[in-house]
Design an enzyme around this catalytic site. Structure first.
Site, PDB file in Angstrom:
ATOM      1  N   CYS A   1       0.817  -1.216   0.000  1.00 28.96           N
ATOM      2  CA  CYS A   1       0.000   0.000   0.000  1.00 28.96           C
ATOM      3  C   CYS A   1       0.849   1.263   0.000  1.00 28.96           C
ATOM      4  O   CYS A   1       1.812   1.367   0.752  1.00 28.96           O
ATOM      5  CB  CYS A   1      -0.911   0.009   1.225  1.00 28.96           C
ATOM      6  SG  CYS A   1      -1.979   1.441   1.321  1.00 28.96           S
TER       7      CYS A   1
ATOM      8  N   CYS B   1      -0.716   5.785   7.370  1.00 30.34           N
ATOM      9  CA  CYS B   1      -1.986   5.219   7.817  1.00 30.34           C
ATOM     10  C   CYS B   1      -1.683   4.209   8.929  1.00 30.34           C
ATOM     11  O   CYS B   1      -0.762   3.415   8.818  1.00 30.34           O
ATOM     12  CB  CYS B   1      -2.669   4.513   6.644  1.00 30.34           C
ATOM     13  SG  CYS B   1      -4.063   3.494   7.122  1.00 30.34           S
TER      14      CYS B   1
ATOM     15  N   CYS C   1      -2.652  -0.892   8.747  1.00 27.02           N
ATOM     16  CA  CYS C   1      -1.989  -2.178   8.451  1.00 27.02           C
ATOM     17  C   CYS C   1      -0.527  -2.123   8.881  1.00 27.02           C
ATOM     18  O   CYS C   1       0.368  -2.092   8.046  1.00 27.02           O
ATOM     19  CB  CYS C   1      -2.092  -2.496   6.963  1.00 27.02           C
ATOM     20  SG  CYS C   1      -3.777  -2.630   6.373  1.00 27.02           S
TER      21      CYS C   1
ATOM     22  N   CYS D   1      -7.141   1.853  -0.902  1.00 21.69           N
ATOM     23  CA  CYS D   1      -7.015   1.029   0.297  1.00 21.69           C
ATOM     24  C   CYS D   1      -7.119  -0.434  -0.108  1.00 21.69           C
ATOM     25  O   CYS D   1      -7.942  -0.798  -0.957  1.00 21.69           O
ATOM     26  CB  CYS D   1      -8.122   1.386   1.289  1.00 21.69           C
ATOM     27  SG  CYS D   1      -8.108   0.340   2.768  1.00 21.69           S
TER      28      CYS D   1
ATOM     29  N   GLN E   1     -19.101  -9.869  12.088  1.00 27.24           N
ATOM     30  CA  GLN E   1     -17.649 -10.081  11.992  1.00 27.24           C
ATOM     31  C   GLN E   1     -17.118  -9.453  10.704  1.00 27.24           C
ATOM     32  O   GLN E   1     -17.675  -9.657   9.628  1.00 27.24           O
ATOM     33  CB  GLN E   1     -17.318 -11.570  12.016  1.00 27.24           C
ATOM     34  CG  GLN E   1     -17.454 -12.203  13.379  1.00 27.24           C
ATOM     35  CD  GLN E   1     -16.299 -11.895  14.327  1.00 27.24           C
ATOM     36  OE1 GLN E   1     -15.373 -11.164  13.990  1.00 27.24           O
ATOM     37  NE2 GLN E   1     -16.353 -12.446  15.525  1.00 27.24           N
TER      38      GLN E   1
ATOM     39  N   TYR F   1     -23.645 -12.995  24.631  1.00 26.20           N
ATOM     40  CA  TYR F   1     -23.210 -11.891  23.762  1.00 26.20           C
ATOM     41  C   TYR F   1     -23.513 -12.278  22.306  1.00 26.20           C
ATOM     42  O   TYR F   1     -22.665 -12.165  21.431  1.00 26.20           O
ATOM     43  CB  TYR F   1     -21.717 -11.583  23.943  1.00 26.20           C
ATOM     44  CG  TYR F   1     -21.287 -11.421  25.381  1.00 26.20           C
ATOM     45  CD1 TYR F   1     -21.340 -10.178  26.018  1.00 26.20           C
ATOM     46  CD2 TYR F   1     -20.828 -12.509  26.120  1.00 26.20           C
ATOM     47  CE1 TYR F   1     -20.947 -10.031  27.355  1.00 26.20           C
ATOM     48  CE2 TYR F   1     -20.433 -12.371  27.447  1.00 26.20           C
ATOM     49  CZ  TYR F   1     -20.497 -11.134  28.064  1.00 26.20           C
ATOM     50  OH  TYR F   1     -20.107 -10.993  29.373  1.00 26.20           O
TER      51      TYR F   1
ATOM     52  N   GLU G   1     -28.290 -11.134  24.755  1.00 28.29           N
ATOM     53  CA  GLU G   1     -27.549  -9.951  24.300  1.00 28.29           C
ATOM     54  C   GLU G   1     -28.137  -8.712  24.982  1.00 28.29           C
ATOM     55  O   GLU G   1     -29.353  -8.646  25.197  1.00 28.29           O
ATOM     56  CB  GLU G   1     -27.653  -9.839  22.768  1.00 28.29           C
ATOM     57  CG  GLU G   1     -27.218  -8.545  22.142  1.00 28.29           C
ATOM     58  CD  GLU G   1     -25.742  -8.271  22.367  1.00 28.29           C
ATOM     59  OE1 GLU G   1     -25.437  -7.183  22.881  1.00 28.29           O
ATOM     60  OE2 GLU G   1     -24.913  -9.135  22.023  1.00 28.29           O
TER      61      GLU G   1
ATOM     62  N   ASP H   1     -18.904 -15.055  23.517  1.00 35.78           N
ATOM     63  CA  ASP H   1     -18.090 -14.261  22.588  1.00 35.78           C
ATOM     64  C   ASP H   1     -18.184 -12.787  22.996  1.00 35.78           C
ATOM     65  O   ASP H   1     -18.833 -11.977  22.324  1.00 35.78           O
ATOM     66  CB  ASP H   1     -18.595 -14.482  21.154  1.00 35.78           C
ATOM     67  CG  ASP H   1     -17.734 -13.771  20.111  1.00 35.78           C
ATOM     68  OD1 ASP H   1     -16.667 -13.229  20.473  1.00 35.78           O
ATOM     69  OD2 ASP H   1     -18.130 -13.744  18.928  1.00 35.78           O
TER      70      ASP H   1
ATOM     71  N   CYS I   1     -11.692 -11.785  21.086  1.00 35.83           N
ATOM     72  CA  CYS I   1     -10.870 -10.934  20.225  1.00 35.83           C
ATOM     73  C   CYS I   1      -9.757 -10.267  21.014  1.00 35.83           C
ATOM     74  O   CYS I   1      -9.035  -9.413  20.500  1.00 35.83           O
ATOM     75  CB  CYS I   1     -11.743  -9.875  19.530  1.00 35.83           C
ATOM     76  SG  CYS I   1     -12.603  -8.789  20.679  1.00 35.83           S
TER      77      CYS I   1
END
Length: 471
Positions: free
Chosen positions: A77, A83, A86, A180, A303, A332, A353, A402, A429
């Site tokens: 990129c 940026c 990444c 991008c 996701q 969740y 939830e 999750d 995560c």
């Protein structure tokens, strides 16, 4: 040794040792202090100029490379470095996976301090670019300049508007993006055409400091079905300008499934409390997985890597080891994606939830998919699992959880221990908060399987799936 230059320490011939938190690499000063350095790869040998000093560490940048790591590659990129998206694009993908796996292991071992089985191999992403299904861009009336542009002393450059990403740690600075590599076309074409047309028609881009302007943010969502959502956030209403832009987008990109807008004059640009208006098409797009369809609206959580989400859910289902006779609780649950995905292998799935809109989506999706063994409930996770709830819905054989990045509230962990399901599948995560929660359950549950999953190539982020079985 370090030498000083304009009150800043320069360390010479420093070998970069490791990839650290938040995508920043780690080295050590001659006297043992840690140095955090962005845009370098473990194995690089560099001179580092520090710009921040703390008691036990420095933050700095590489000002000269003596030799390059064998794991370094040329970033794809043109915006790499400026940026913040990444950070690992200059590192071979196999090494990215190595460091992600290492981070999960270190967190579970050092923070969790628990006995671990051998890790199953981290699951890499087949797509290493153009994998995101949702991108958000900001408008700014004065674009961020890189070092080359600043040195050019061309005053006109800063006057040009920008449509792109926020510069890390600078809430009011936007880097203009030409291409991008995170979202498939026509994402780049849509963004660039919106910027071109808005500029040509003298539409005011937002000024975050003065809190004025017309165009505020752009969101583009895509689905593996080929459907596309575009949402423009205007800071104020200007019917003539708004109609002009929305009509142009609709004409130029007839493939857009859902074209929406919002007028948001409040201090922040979050959408969750806003009234979103449909301009053309329908107010949702459809995602598909194993024949199941999930509607995604402008406010939905889904996701971000659709292809890899499918792989993540397959691992979750495999860890759960369902045979059709089990009662499953899905905590969740969001819009009920995992719940519905595992439902055909379960007797009954109960999704919980805290966000009412998400549960409404979950119920609608279950109806669309003709799923009759899923029930969804709104509730605060730390309050919902009382004796009445358990007696009404049944003792769960398997619990899938999750949670968001902060992990589970300790009261939720206590509830899980009290409920005493045979198995818990914990999808996370953030393996640091996951490790903290696993430590709290360690007396009652043994970790029997661990598999990290890479959802976000070119970044330091990594998901992790853990199976706990009751001792």
């Amino acid at each position: 040794m370090g030498r000083k230059q304009t009150n800043k320490v320069i360390f010479e011939n420093i070998t970069v040792l490791d990839a650290g938190a938040k995508g920043v690499s780690v080295a050590k000063a001659p006297e043992g202090q840690v140095i955090f350095i962005p845009n370098v790869v473990p194995g690089d040998v560099v001179d580092v100029q520090t710009f921040k000093k703390r008691k036990s560490y420095f933050e700095g940048k590489a000002i000269r490379f003596h030799s390059y790591s064998q794991n370094r590659i040329e970033p794809l990129c043109q915006h790499f470095g400026a940026c913040g998206g990444c950070k690992w694009q200059n590192m071979k993908y196999e090494q990215q996976l190595f460091y992600k796996n290492q981070e999960v292991y270190n967190n579970l071992k050092r923070i969790g301090k628990i006995e671990l089985p051998d890790f199953e191999p981290i699951l890499g992403s087949e797509k290493q670019f153009f994998y995101r299904n949702k991108m958000e861009f900001g408008f700014s009336d004065t674009r961020w300049l890189n070092e080359t542009e600043i040195k050019s002393e061309d005053q006109s450059l800063s006057k040009k508007p920008a449509l792109g990403f926020h510069i890390p740690r600078m809430w009011d600075k936007i880097l203009d993006i030409e291409k991008c590599h995170l979202q498939e076309d026509p994402s780049n074409a849509i963004r660039n055409e919106i910027k071109r047309f808005a500029t040509e028609n003298n539409m005011m881009f937002f000024n975050a400091r003065n809190h004025e302007g017309l165009l505020r943010t752009l969101m583009i969502r895509t689905a593996s079905t080929g459907e596309i959502m575009v949402l423009i956030q205007f800071f104020q209403e200007d019917i003539k300008q708004r109609e002009l832009l929305m009509n142009h987008i609709a004409e130029q990109f007839p493939e857009i499934t859902s074209l929406q807008y919002v007028i948001n004059s409040k201090a922040n640009d979050t959408l969750y409390d806003q009234d979103i208006k449909l301009y053309k098409g329908r107010d949702y797009i459809l995602e598909e997985m194993e024949g199941l369809q999930f509607s995604i609206n402008a406010k939905s959580f889904y996701q971000t890597n659709s292809d890899q989400a499918y792989e993540l859910y397959k691992i979750t289902r495999e860890f759960a080891g369902l045979n059709g006779s089990e009662v499953v609780y899905d905590l969740y649950t969001g819009t009920g994606t995992i719940a519905q995905f595992v439902s055909k292998k379960a007797k009954k799935v109960i999704g919980v939830e805290a966000v009412p809109e998400a549960i409404a989506d979950a119920k609608e999706n279950a109806k669309r998919n003709s799923i009759t063994n899923c029930e969804f409930y709104v509730g605060d996770m730390k309050n919902v699992f009382n004796d009445d709830f358990i007696s009404l819905h049944g003792q769960p054989d398997v619990i899938i959880t999750d949670p968001p990045r902060d992990g589970m509230h300790k009261d939720v962990v206590e509830q899980l221990i009290k409920i005493g399901a045979d198995k818990i599948v914990y999808v996370s995560c953030n393996s640091a908060t996951q490790a903290r929660d696993l430590a709290l359950m360690d007396e009652y549950y043994k970790v029997t399987r661990v598999r990290p999953v890479d959802m976000f190539p070119q970044t330091h982020h990594v998901e992790n799936v853990v199976l706990l079985e009751r001792r």
